[in-house]
Scaffold this motif. Structure first.
Motif, mmCIF file in Angstrom:
data_model
loop_
_atom_site.group_PDB
_atom_site.id
_atom_site.type_symbol
_atom_site.label_atom_id
_atom_site.label_comp_id
_atom_site.label_asym_id
_atom_site.label_seq_id
_atom_site.Cartn_x
_atom_site.Cartn_y
_atom_site.Cartn_z
ATOM 1 N N GLN A 22 5.912 -0.461 -2.649
ATOM 2 C CA GLN A 22 4.479 -0.685 -2.480
ATOM 3 C C GLN A 22 3.906 0.372 -1.544
ATOM 4 O O GLN A 22 4.552 0.822 -0.604
ATOM 5 N N PHE A 23 2.675 0.776 -1.852
ATOM 6 C CA PHE A 23 2.032 1.880 -1.147
ATOM 7 C C PHE A 23 0.554 1.556 -0.993
ATOM 8 O O PHE A 23 -0.086 1.094 -1.939
ATOM 9 N N GLY A 24 0.008 1.746 0.209
ATOM 10 C CA GLY A 24 -1.392 1.418 0.405
ATOM 11 C C GLY A 24 -1.990 2.065 1.639
ATOM 12 O O GLY A 24 -1.282 2.509 2.550
ATOM 13 N N LYS A 25 -3.299 2.081 1.669
ATOM 14 C CA LYS A 25 -4.055 2.774 2.708
ATOM 15 C C LYS A 25 -4.314 1.875 3.904
ATOM 16 O O LYS A 25 -4.693 0.715 3.751
ATOM 17 N N VAL A 26 -4.130 2.433 5.112
ATOM 18 C CA VAL A 26 -4.413 1.693 6.349
ATOM 19 C C VAL A 26 -5.307 2.491 7.289
ATOM 20 O O VAL A 26 -5.694 2.009 8.352
ATOM 21 N N GLY A 27 -5.635 3.720 6.926
ATOM 22 C CA GLY A 27 -6.491 4.572 7.743
ATOM 23 C C GLY A 27 -6.962 5.749 6.916
ATOM 24 O O GLY A 27 -6.556 5.917 5.759
ATOM 25 N N LYS A 28 -7.817 6.597 7.503
ATOM 26 C CA LYS A 28 -8.344 7.735 6.758
ATOM 27 C C LYS A 28 -7.227 8.598 6.195
ATOM 28 O O LYS A 28 -7.297 9.061 5.050
ATOM 29 N N ASP A 29 -6.202 8.846 6.978
ATOM 30 C CA ASP A 29 -5.067 9.660 6.535
ATOM 31 C C ASP A 29 -3.739 8.980 6.845
ATOM 32 O O ASP A 29 -2.740 9.644 7.118
ATOM 33 N N ALA A 30 -3.740 7.658 6.811
ATOM 34 C CA ALA A 30 -2.523 6.885 7.094
ATOM 35 C C ALA A 30 -2.277 5.873 5.976
ATOM 36 O O ALA A 30 -3.206 5.197 5.527
ATOM 37 N N PHE A 31 -1.020 5.786 5.537
ATOM 38 C CA PHE A 31 -0.653 4.919 4.421
ATOM 39 C C PHE A 31 0.705 4.278 4.706
ATOM 40 O O PHE A 31 1.564 4.894 5.339
ATOM 41 N N THR A 32 0.881 3.065 4.264
ATOM 42 C CA THR A 32 2.188 2.421 4.386
ATOM 43 C C THR A 32 2.982 2.642 3.101
ATOM 44 O O THR A 32 2.418 2.743 2.009
ATOM 45 N N MET A 33 4.292 2.726 3.249
ATOM 46 C CA MET A 33 5.198 2.872 2.110
ATOM 47 C C MET A 33 6.410 2.000 2.354
ATOM 48 O O MET A 33 7.201 2.278 3.265
#
Length: 389
Positions: free
Chosen positions: A352-363
């Motif tokens: 799973q992959f998703g956005k948490v900030g302007k240039d930050a993402f969780t993987m």
């Protein structure tokens, strides 16, 4: 006593790294063999290393385990036996760990930071359950635009992501439209793997790193995004065919190919873990060997279909708090029904992959894919896809 040994090992490991730059690699290797630490009784040594491995179970304390592997050959062999693969231990310890399947029982939490100005991406291991920790660096990638495609060069070095780098581990290549991608591994993903014949392959083979582990572009996965010819709004639809992983890997008792060594070009890159210099197991002795039989096709992953939320007026997926910003890039991958009759294994989220900030993402990823494969799949989501949106 244990703390004293660990402190001494760290000091010694640091001296080895400093000395390695001014010595021939063979001399350094022989120096390890003649180390006074090599004369410790094997039973006592194993007990000490087991205690160190158990006590230093998180980063940055885990550096002590890496230091143990860099003392001498006997320490190296025993440390290799003690440290379990990520799929069993849920721990990333050595550089090769990023090429090995993730935990079987749960998702391993990581995050990606993007630098827009340099078109670089950095993968970190989460050290805590919070989204804002500093993390442990794992991999880096840089985007290179070509006339007919785009390449993302992936490296173990945050400062050098060129293909000629000692730390180059693979790449992601897209087609002109950004709808189809291929993940290439720089070394064989399993015993018997072959490089497709091409001009670039022949050029790579001219500067082969190790006579025992051929380097090149080994295709390990293909990613495709569905064309949006009608221009309808909605999430992207993607398929991932993991050529190097048999679909039986997700079934009870299934096994995924597991690399055991990196073919680094010199000892300076990871002197505490340059196992490719020893006469130990190589790719032929990976956990699962070749990619099953010829009737066992590659594992197919599909993005989990989101549901439409009437009140919010948007497509929703449950990321269990790991994603905080809505984005067309967000996705969850599960096993496709194409892999066989549906079972409990088809409901498990593999990536799973998703956005948490302007240039930050969780993987977050799990078995049977590796951090390297998961990172490459996520990089495909960053690429511009005019034909899919």
């Amino acid at each position: 006593m244990l703390r004293t040994i660990i402190h001494d090992l760290k000091s010694r490991s640091h001296r080895v790294v400093q000395d390695a730059s001014s010595m021939d690699p063979v001399v350094v290797s022989d120096g390890f063999t003649q180390s006074l630490w090599a004369h410790i009784p094997q039973e006592l040594l194993r007990e000490v290393l087991i205690r160190i491995e158990a006590s230093e179970d998180t980063w940055p304390q885990r550096k002590s385990v890496v230091a143990c592997a860099g003392v001498c050959r006997s320490w190296r062999h025993i440390t290799k036996e003690i440290v379990k693969f990520p799929q069993f231990s849920s721990k990333i310890t050595f550089p090769i760990s990023v090429k090995q399947p993730g935990p079987r029982e749960h998702l391993l939490q990581c995050f990606i930071k993007r630098n827009r100005s340099t078109q670089t991406y950095y993968l970190y291991l989460n050290l805590t359950s919070t989204l804002g920790d500093d993390g442990k660096f794992l991999l880096a990638a840089r985007k290179y635009r070509r006339p007919t495609c785009t390449d993302y060069m992936i490296s173990l070095d945050a400062d050098d992501m060129s293909k000629g780098s000692n730390a180059h581990v693979g790449k992601l290549r897209s087609n002109f439209l950004g709808t189809k991608f291929t993940i290439y591994d720089a070394q064989p993903p399993h015993a018997g793997a072959k490089i497709p014949k091409s001009r670039s392959t022949r050029l790579v083979n001219l500067k082969q790193v190790s006579p025992r582990i051929p380097t090149g572009n080994y295709p390990v996965a293909h990613i495709s995004f569905e064309l949006n010819v009608l221009g309808s709004r909605g999430p992207r639809r993607m398929d991932c065919v993991m050529d190097s992983i048999p679909h039986s890997a997700i079934k009870p008792g299934g096994v995924a190919p597991t690399q055991t060594e990196h073919c680094l070009k010199n000892v300076d890159m990871f002197p505490s873990f340059s196992f490719s210099r020893s006469k130990s197991n190589h790719v032929e002795n990976s956990v699962s060997g070749p990619l099953g039989d010829r009737n066992d096709g590659g594992l197919v992953l599909k993005n989990k279909a989101p549901r439409w939320h009437e009140q919010l007026q948007c497509w929703c997926l449950n990321f269990h708090g790991r994603v905080t910003i809505a984005s067309v890039k967000n996705f969850q991958l599960v096993a496709s029904p194409e892999n066989g009759p549906a079972g409990p294994e088809h409901d498990k989220i593999i990536l799973q992959f998703g956005k948490v900030g302007k240039d930050a993402f969780t993987m977050d990823y799990r078995y049977p894919i590796s951090a390297f494969q998961a990172f490459a799949i996520c990089l495909s989501s960053f690429d511009t896809k005019i034909a899919c949106e």
